[in-house]
Motif scaffolding. Structure first.
Motif, PDB file in Angstrom:
ATOM      1  N   ARG A  69      79.639  -4.866  27.860  1.00  0.00           N
ATOM      2  CA  ARG A  69      79.352  -6.271  27.575  1.00  0.00           C
ATOM      3  C   ARG A  69      80.552  -7.151  27.929  1.00  0.00           C
ATOM      4  NH1 ARG A  69      75.489  -8.763  24.833  1.00  0.00           N
ATOM      5  NH2 ARG A  69      74.788  -6.902  23.741  1.00  0.00           N
ATOM      6  N   THR A  91      75.205   1.614  28.276  1.00  0.00           N
ATOM      7  CA  THR A  91      75.219   0.177  27.980  1.00  0.00           C
ATOM      8  C   THR A  91      75.940   0.033  26.649  1.00  0.00           C
ATOM      9  OG1 THR A  91      73.013   0.358  26.994  1.00  0.00           O
ATOM     10  CG2 THR A  91      73.123  -0.316  29.288  1.00  0.00           C
ATOM     11  N   ALA A  96      75.197  -0.813  38.722  1.00  0.00           N
ATOM     12  CA  ALA A  96      74.037  -0.274  38.017  1.00  0.00           C
ATOM     13  C   ALA A  96      72.716  -0.818  38.560  1.00  0.00           C
ATOM     14  CB  ALA A  96      74.154  -0.564  36.530  1.00  0.00           C
ATOM     15  N   CYS A 143      71.619  -4.503  32.267  1.00  0.00           N
ATOM     16  CA  CYS A 143      71.080  -3.461  31.385  1.00  0.00           C
ATOM     17  C   CYS A 143      69.562  -3.416  31.443  1.00  0.00           C
ATOM     18  CB  CYS A 143      71.523  -3.684  29.945  1.00  0.00           C
ATOM     19  SG  CYS A 143      73.286  -3.539  29.687  1.00  0.00           S
ATOM     20  N   ASN A 144      68.937  -4.551  31.245  1.00  0.00           N
ATOM     21  CA  ASN A 144      67.476  -4.602  31.185  1.00  0.00           C
ATOM     22  C   ASN A 144      66.831  -4.259  32.521  1.00  0.00           C
ATOM     23  OD1 ASN A 144      67.562  -5.337  28.490  1.00  0.00           O
ATOM     24  ND2 ASN A 144      67.456  -7.525  28.936  1.00  0.00           N
ATOM     25  N   TYR A 179      75.369  -9.141  31.474  1.00  0.00           N
ATOM     26  CA  TYR A 179      75.226  -7.835  30.811  1.00  0.00           C
ATOM     27  C   TYR A 179      73.759  -7.537  30.518  1.00  0.00           C
ATOM     28  CZ  TYR A 179      75.466  -4.387  26.998  1.00  0.00           C
ATOM     29  OH  TYR A 179      75.288  -3.295  26.203  1.00  0.00           O
ATOM     30  N   GLU A 180      73.057  -8.480  29.891  1.00  0.00           N
ATOM     31  CA  GLU A 180      71.648  -8.268  29.556  1.00  0.00           C
ATOM     32  C   GLU A 180      70.805  -8.073  30.814  1.00  0.00           C
ATOM     33  OE1 GLU A 180      73.416 -10.629  27.883  1.00  0.00           O
ATOM     34  OE2 GLU A 180      73.306  -9.820  25.849  1.00  0.00           O
ATOM     35  N   SER A 199      68.068  -2.655  35.276  1.00  0.00           N
ATOM     36  CA  SER A 199      68.274  -1.286  35.768  1.00  0.00           C
ATOM     37  C   SER A 199      67.437  -0.311  34.943  1.00  0.00           C
ATOM     38  CB  SER A 199      69.751  -0.896  35.744  1.00  0.00           C
ATOM     39  OG  SER A 199      70.274  -0.902  34.437  1.00  0.00           O
ATOM     40  N   SER A 200      67.418  -0.480  33.646  1.00  0.00           N
ATOM     41  CA  SER A 200      66.636   0.401  32.779  1.00  0.00           C
ATOM     42  C   SER A 200      65.140   0.266  33.053  1.00  0.00           C
ATOM     43  CB  SER A 200      66.941   0.065  31.316  1.00  0.00           C
ATOM     44  OG  SER A 200      66.188   0.868  30.463  1.00  0.00           O
ATOM     45  N   CYS A 245      77.980   2.648  34.047  1.00  0.00           N
ATOM     46  CA  CYS A 245      78.397   2.079  32.772  1.00  0.00           C
ATOM     47  C   CYS A 245      78.403   0.558  32.877  1.00  0.00           C
ATOM     48  CB  CYS A 245      79.795   2.588  32.417  1.00  0.00           C
ATOM     49  SG  CYS A 245      80.428   1.911  30.877  1.00  0.00           S
ATOM     50  N   VAL A 246      77.792  -0.066  31.887  1.00  0.00           N
ATOM     51  CA  VAL A 246      77.791  -1.520  31.788  1.00  0.00           C
ATOM     52  C   VAL A 246      78.420  -1.871  30.445  1.00  0.00           C
ATOM     53  CG1 VAL A 246      76.401  -3.616  31.902  1.00  0.00           C
ATOM     54  CG2 VAL A 246      75.623  -1.557  33.096  1.00  0.00           C
TER      55      VAL A 246
END
Length: 183
Positions: free
Chosen positions: A86, A119, A59, A96-97, A92-93, A99-100, A83-84
């Motif tokens: 947890r 996520t 990601a 997610c953070n 994970y954070e 890439s977004s 897809c990530v």
């Protein structure tokens, strides 16, 4: 598992000129990624668009691939998929953070990107969201990209109203025969 709340879905946009979309997917969880891609392809084709597909390792690489494609190719829009799930660490954070955030920054700079990077807390959540016959988040991300392309085309063709006019519209150069009547 609880069913997703119903929500309003915009009508599919229509286009005068063909739309070319790049789907960038991180197939870390291959079955989930395949469902996301299937949904995205179907939505793009339903709108009369064409698509190209590339895969990246994860990601975090999706935004970089989109940025490279924007600089070196001619796509109208992009669909970010992956897809990530947890895990046991803070990775994970970060994924997610970051890439977004990168996708959002590119969008704020004018790229038409639908973000379909899931996520989630666990695999069952991802499976429901990726399923073309359930939440179809891949199709939703493609729809978002298509709506942004339609919006950018609408405003790109606007020639009057709000904003500044090109200086070339108001300055006549000596010898310019554009508005000079012919004998």
């Amino acid at each position: 598992m609880a069913t997703a709340e119903q929500h309003y879905i915009l009508d599919r946009p229509s286009f005068d000129k063909p739309v070319k979309i790049l789907i960038v997917v991180a197939p870390y969880y291959k079955d989930i990624a395949d469902n996301l891609v299937a949904g995205a392809k179907a939505e793009i084709e339903a709108a009369g668009g064409t698509w190209d597909l590339i895969e990246v390792p994860g990601a975090l690489e999706v935004p970089t691939a989109i940025s490279i494609a924007d600089r070196l190719s001619n796509f109208d829009g992009y669909v970010a998929l992956g897809c990530v799930i947890r895990g046991e660490t803070t990775h994970y954070e970060t994924v997610c953070n970051d890439s977004s955030r990168a996708i959002q920054l590119m969008g704020l700079n004018g790229l038409c990107i639908g973000n379909g990077i899931l996520t989630v807390e666990n695999r069952p959540q991802a499976e429901v969201r990726a399923d073309v016959n359930d939440q179809n988040k891949g199709g939703g991300a493609a729809a978002a990209a298509l709506h942004l392309v339609a919006l950018s085309r609408k405003w790109a063709s606007a020639s009057k109203g709000v904003g500044f006019k090109s200086i070339s519209d108001s300055i006549k150069l000596a010898g310019d025969t554009k508005d000079t009547p012919t004998a």
